[in-house]
Design an enzyme around this catalytic site. Sequence first.
Site, short mmCIF file in Angstrom:
data_model
loop_
_atom_site.label_atom_id
_atom_site.label_comp_id
_atom_site.label_asym_id
_atom_site.label_seq_id
_atom_site.Cartn_x
_atom_site.Cartn_y
_atom_site.Cartn_z
N HIS A 1 24.21 33.89 -63.65
CA HIS A 1 24.19 33.03 -64.83
C HIS A 1 22.73 32.63 -65.01
CE1 HIS A 1 26.22 29.36 -67.04
NE2 HIS A 1 25.60 30.20 -67.87
N LEU A 2 22.16 32.92 -66.18
CA LEU A 2 20.72 32.84 -66.36
C LEU A 2 20.15 31.50 -65.89
CD1 LEU A 2 18.06 33.99 -67.35
CD2 LEU A 2 18.65 33.23 -69.66
N HIS A 3 19.18 31.57 -64.98
CA HIS A 3 18.51 30.38 -64.47
C HIS A 3 17.18 30.75 -63.84
CE1 HIS A 3 20.49 32.00 -60.88
NE2 HIS A 3 19.64 31.30 -60.14
N LEU A 4 16.27 29.79 -63.85
CA LEU A 4 15.01 29.87 -63.12
C LEU A 4 14.97 28.73 -62.11
CD1 LEU A 4 14.41 30.96 -66.19
CD2 LEU A 4 12.05 30.98 -65.40
N GLN B 1 22.14 36.96 -65.54
CA GLN B 1 20.84 36.73 -64.93
C GLN B 1 19.86 37.83 -65.32
OE1 GLN B 1 19.62 34.19 -63.83
NE2 GLN B 1 18.21 34.45 -62.15
#
Length: 385
Positions: free
Chosen positions: A216-219, A179
């Site tokens: 965990h990369l998210h927008l 993230q």
Amino acid sequence: MALQPGSEDISYLLPPNGEHWEGRAIPDFTYGQQELVVEGIQWPQSAASALDTWALSRFDSVLRSAWSQRVELGLFRYRLGELQTRSLPGALGLVAQLNVERGVQRRCPQHMRSVRQPFDPEQFNFNKIQPGEILFRLRREPRVPRALQQEDVLVVINVSPLEWGHVLLVPEPARGLPQRLLPGALRAGVEAVLLSTHPGFRVGFNSLGGLASVNHLHLHGYYLAHRLPVEGAPSVPLGPGGLLHLLQTLPAPGFLFYTSGPGPDLDALVSRVCRATDYLTDHEIAHNLFVTRGTPPGKTSPSSALTGVRVILWARKSSFGIKEAEAFNVALCELAGHLPIKTSEAFSSLTETAAVALIQDSLLPPAQAHEVQAALVALLEQEEQ
């Protein structure tokens, strides 16, 4: 299968039942620059307007239909009804919403130790979600420069929604990215705002230590049919170059970046914002980011027209471990003035003064905030030379 610009057929997004998700191809939502809407977006005279009353874009229609179908299939942790909403009395226009179910039924946040914590495939991540939770893949044509590109941005339902249409933008989930904001992810978020013709569609990012619950990369993206203070709050330029502005209005001072639309101006915004978030991450400073349509930077707001996109960045105290405030926790939407409240008692009794005190308690101490401000101004102006 791809839904091309100009096509109105979205039936491929809506399988007749939820029995055969495994092995189903993820549909593509392919869009071009002509669908990025800049002009003519503003709020009506009334304080709020239901999503049904808006002339929705193709993006809105696809997201709305696919999201509603997942509701009917029971893929959410709770069925989100119309949320009780009120504007807190006071000068700021803070918007409070009662969402008891999210406070009780959302997935327990992961334990974080560092803003730079590596991705852990053993923890929950978006490679472990049900296939039916994926709505579509967001794809830009023609392709943007490679440095700003994410090839595979999935639009996924948030199973514990804070508002109607709450989705997650998940770039390249198979790569196991932690993230930490990347340029391609931010570009996808800004362009999602420009794809929507609803002024209340917003996008945001929580860093680790800034109440991100999954590493965990998210927008986040969601609809809120209410104005927020950050859309037109006055600001002052920082440094002689004017590359960075400071929002001075409560509930929380933040760094303001602005783009008038797609093209070189948007490219420059993406690059500047990510240089700033890289600095904060590398220095173990938690942060939150909010993307909304808004007015240009300045001391006053000349009109109600939302002529571009504002990206607001807040550096804040790190919050590790599970800490639950009685009324609300402070993350991206709370800093922007949208307050999802967890209990009926807090919803009915919360005042603007109490809300501001809770929000400001999450910010950096003044001396550290000043150091961060000076560092970001120097960083951005040095790299622009």
